[in-house]
Design a protein around this motif. Sequence first.
Motif, short mmCIF file in Angstrom:
data_model
loop_
_atom_site.label_atom_id
_atom_site.label_comp_id
_atom_site.label_asym_id
_atom_site.label_seq_id
_atom_site.Cartn_x
_atom_site.Cartn_y
_atom_site.Cartn_z
N MET A 191 7.21 -6.71 -6.70
CA MET A 191 6.23 -5.71 -7.49
C MET A 191 6.87 -4.11 -7.11
SD MET A 191 2.89 -4.54 -5.89
CE MET A 191 2.11 -6.16 -5.96
N ALA A 192 7.78 -4.06 -6.18
CA ALA A 192 8.62 -2.78 -5.81
C ALA A 192 9.61 -2.50 -6.83
CB ALA A 192 9.00 -2.90 -4.45
N ASP A 193 10.27 -3.82 -7.28
CA ASP A 193 11.55 -3.74 -8.28
C ASP A 193 10.76 -3.37 -9.74
OD1 ASP A 193 14.34 -4.39 -9.28
OD2 ASP A 193 12.92 -5.93 -10.48
N ALA A 194 9.70 -3.81 -10.10
CA ALA A 194 8.98 -3.66 -11.38
C ALA A 194 8.42 -1.98 -11.39
CB ALA A 194 7.79 -4.23 -11.36
N ALA A 195 8.23 -1.67 -10.17
CA ALA A 195 7.93 -0.17 -10.14
C ALA A 195 8.82 0.70 -10.18
CB ALA A 195 7.08 0.34 -8.62
N ARG A 196 10.03 0.40 -9.71
CA ARG A 196 11.40 1.23 -9.89
C ARG A 196 11.98 0.99 -11.21
NH1 ARG A 196 14.27 -1.99 -6.87
NH2 ARG A 196 13.80 -0.96 -4.93
N ARG A 197 11.80 0.06 -12.00
CA ARG A 197 12.09 -0.16 -13.48
C ARG A 197 11.26 0.51 -14.15
NH1 ARG A 197 12.12 -5.14 -15.44
NH2 ARG A 197 10.78 -6.26 -13.82
N ALA A 198 9.89 0.56 -14.02
CA ALA A 198 8.80 1.27 -14.89
C ALA A 198 9.07 2.80 -14.62
CB ALA A 198 7.57 1.15 -14.21
N GLU A 199 9.54 3.16 -13.38
CA GLU A 199 9.57 4.70 -13.21
C GLU A 199 10.77 5.09 -14.01
OE1 GLU A 199 10.06 7.45 -9.25
OE2 GLU A 199 11.56 6.10 -9.44
N ARG A 200 12.08 4.39 -14.04
CA ARG A 200 13.21 4.72 -14.64
C ARG A 200 13.00 4.50 -16.30
NH1 ARG A 200 17.36 0.98 -11.13
NH2 ARG A 200 17.45 2.25 -9.21
N ALA A 201 11.96 3.78 -16.81
CA ALA A 201 11.74 3.85 -18.04
C ALA A 201 10.95 5.06 -18.54
CB ALA A 201 10.95 2.46 -18.42
N GLY A 202 10.03 5.57 -17.67
CA GLY A 202 9.47 6.68 -17.93
C GLY A 202 7.94 6.87 -17.53
N ALA A 203 7.41 5.73 -16.59
CA ALA A 203 6.26 5.80 -16.14
C ALA A 203 6.26 6.96 -15.19
CB ALA A 203 5.78 4.64 -15.28
N GLU A 204 5.02 7.81 -15.22
CA GLU A 204 4.86 8.89 -14.23
C GLU A 204 3.94 8.60 -13.20
OE1 GLU A 204 4.00 12.45 -16.27
OE2 GLU A 204 4.47 11.75 -18.17
N VAL A 205 3.20 7.35 -13.01
CA VAL A 205 2.35 6.92 -12.00
C VAL A 205 2.47 5.46 -12.05
CG1 VAL A 205 0.29 6.89 -10.89
CG2 VAL A 205 0.76 8.69 -12.40
N VAL A 206 2.58 4.90 -10.89
CA VAL A 206 2.46 3.39 -10.47
C VAL A 206 1.09 3.18 -9.84
CG1 VAL A 206 4.83 2.64 -10.81
CG2 VAL A 206 3.99 3.45 -8.73
N TRP A 207 0.42 2.12 -10.04
CA TRP A 207 -0.92 1.75 -9.71
C TRP A 207 -0.79 0.55 -8.91
CZ3 TRP A 207 -4.42 5.88 -10.08
CH2 TRP A 207 -4.08 6.87 -10.83
N ILE A 208 -1.67 0.23 -8.03
CA ILE A 208 -1.83 -0.98 -7.45
C ILE A 208 -3.23 -1.20 -7.16
CG2 ILE A 208 -1.34 -2.40 -5.50
CD1 ILE A 208 1.16 -2.05 -6.74
N PRO A 209 -3.69 -2.49 -7.71
CA PRO A 209 -5.14 -2.72 -7.52
C PRO A 209 -5.62 -3.57 -6.15
CG PRO A 209 -4.10 -4.41 -8.87
CD PRO A 209 -3.25 -3.24 -8.60
N GLU A 210 -6.77 -3.87 -6.07
CA GLU A 210 -7.17 -4.36 -4.86
C GLU A 210 -8.12 -5.58 -5.30
OE1 GLU A 210 -7.79 -2.72 -0.66
OE2 GLU A 210 -9.73 -2.50 -1.66
N LEU A 211 -7.42 -6.83 -4.85
CA LEU A 211 -8.05 -7.96 -5.28
C LEU A 211 -7.25 -9.10 -4.24
CD1 LEU A 211 -10.34 -9.63 -6.39
CD2 LEU A 211 -9.02 -9.90 -8.34
N HIS A 212 -6.13 -9.52 -5.02
CA HIS A 212 -5.38 -10.60 -4.29
C HIS A 212 -4.47 -9.94 -3.38
CE1 HIS A 212 -6.25 -12.35 -8.25
NE2 HIS A 212 -6.79 -13.26 -7.47
N ARG A 213 -4.31 -8.57 -3.33
CA ARG A 213 -3.73 -7.70 -2.22
C ARG A 213 -4.64 -6.75 -1.75
NH1 ARG A 213 1.73 -9.13 -1.77
NH2 ARG A 213 2.69 -10.38 -3.57
#
Length: 338
Positions: free
Chosen positions: A15-37
């Motif tokens: 998950m952290a790796d995906a967040a890092r890659r999304a940030e580098r691609a241009g995502a300005e916020v990363v969000w985590i839901p609450e259900l299975h974590r």
Amino acid sequence: MRITYGPWGETIDEMADAARRAERAGAEVVWIPELHRSATVPLAALARATETAQLGTGIALAFTRSPMVQALEALDLDEISGGRFILGLGSGVQRLNEDWHNARFGKPVAHMRETVRNIRAFWAEAAGGKPIDLPGTHEPMRIRGYQRPFHQERAAIPVYLAAMGPAMTRLAGEIGDGWISHELHSPQYLADAILPGLSEGLARAGRTRGSLDVVASVLCAIDDDPAVARRWAAGTVGFYGSVRTYADFWAAHGMAAEHDAVMAAFRSGAAADDLAGAAPDHMVDAVTAAGTADDVRRRIMAFDGIADSVKLSPSTHGVDPSVTRLCQDRIIDLIATL
């Protein structure tokens, strides 16, 4: 319109790796839901994995922690991230609160109002040791002889509220720094059913539209074969279609009968994650972005001028993790082109 992302991972490292890659691609916020974590603990890892993107709970359940615990976790995450945290809260449904968490649900709008009030009061007063005495029907708070001695990154952290019903939507406009849509959403529903309520809430508080970040969630499934992509997204549509509380949402899309059919399949014994077959393609098309990369791009951009931000996420229900992983990689590639 800001592009934001909800990363997925079978492990927190993934998950952290995906967040890092999304940030580098241009995502300005990363969000985590609450259900299975939990919504909060993974964000501590994402704070270390990212540098500039804001980090939001999208969403944390508002009534399953005390307002003081919510406030403390928010302060800790804001410190870890260097002031990048957003506290996204949602009520959840009554059964989830009471049967799963043994938590009070009560009148959710009034309960949410008191919860947000208490959290903000704690942020404002705890560092100085001032007494806090807040009466309430759902969340009274009385604190004496307490002073939080640690560093506080910001005196106030943004609070976003998730809302589908009209009363909670008005509350989001009245007291929220942002509003977050359900994972299934459409430009039509945002324009016709949500924005009028948000505007009413803003007017109640004497606030301007620019003071509220309107975040539309877009569930994405990308494949060169649109039929395959639709079936990947259908699992999530079926999962949420099994919830009776969302009847008005489906009715607003002209799909009350389709919702009834999914509910019937669920009542007949199908697991919530195995309802893709009960969700027809036109139901999927109405509330997701499923198709080729160009199809999904067009669907995302249909929110431009209506939403301030979009929160993209991959299909997760009723599909193998390898499919979710593939969708995630394709969404991150798409973010770089938006």
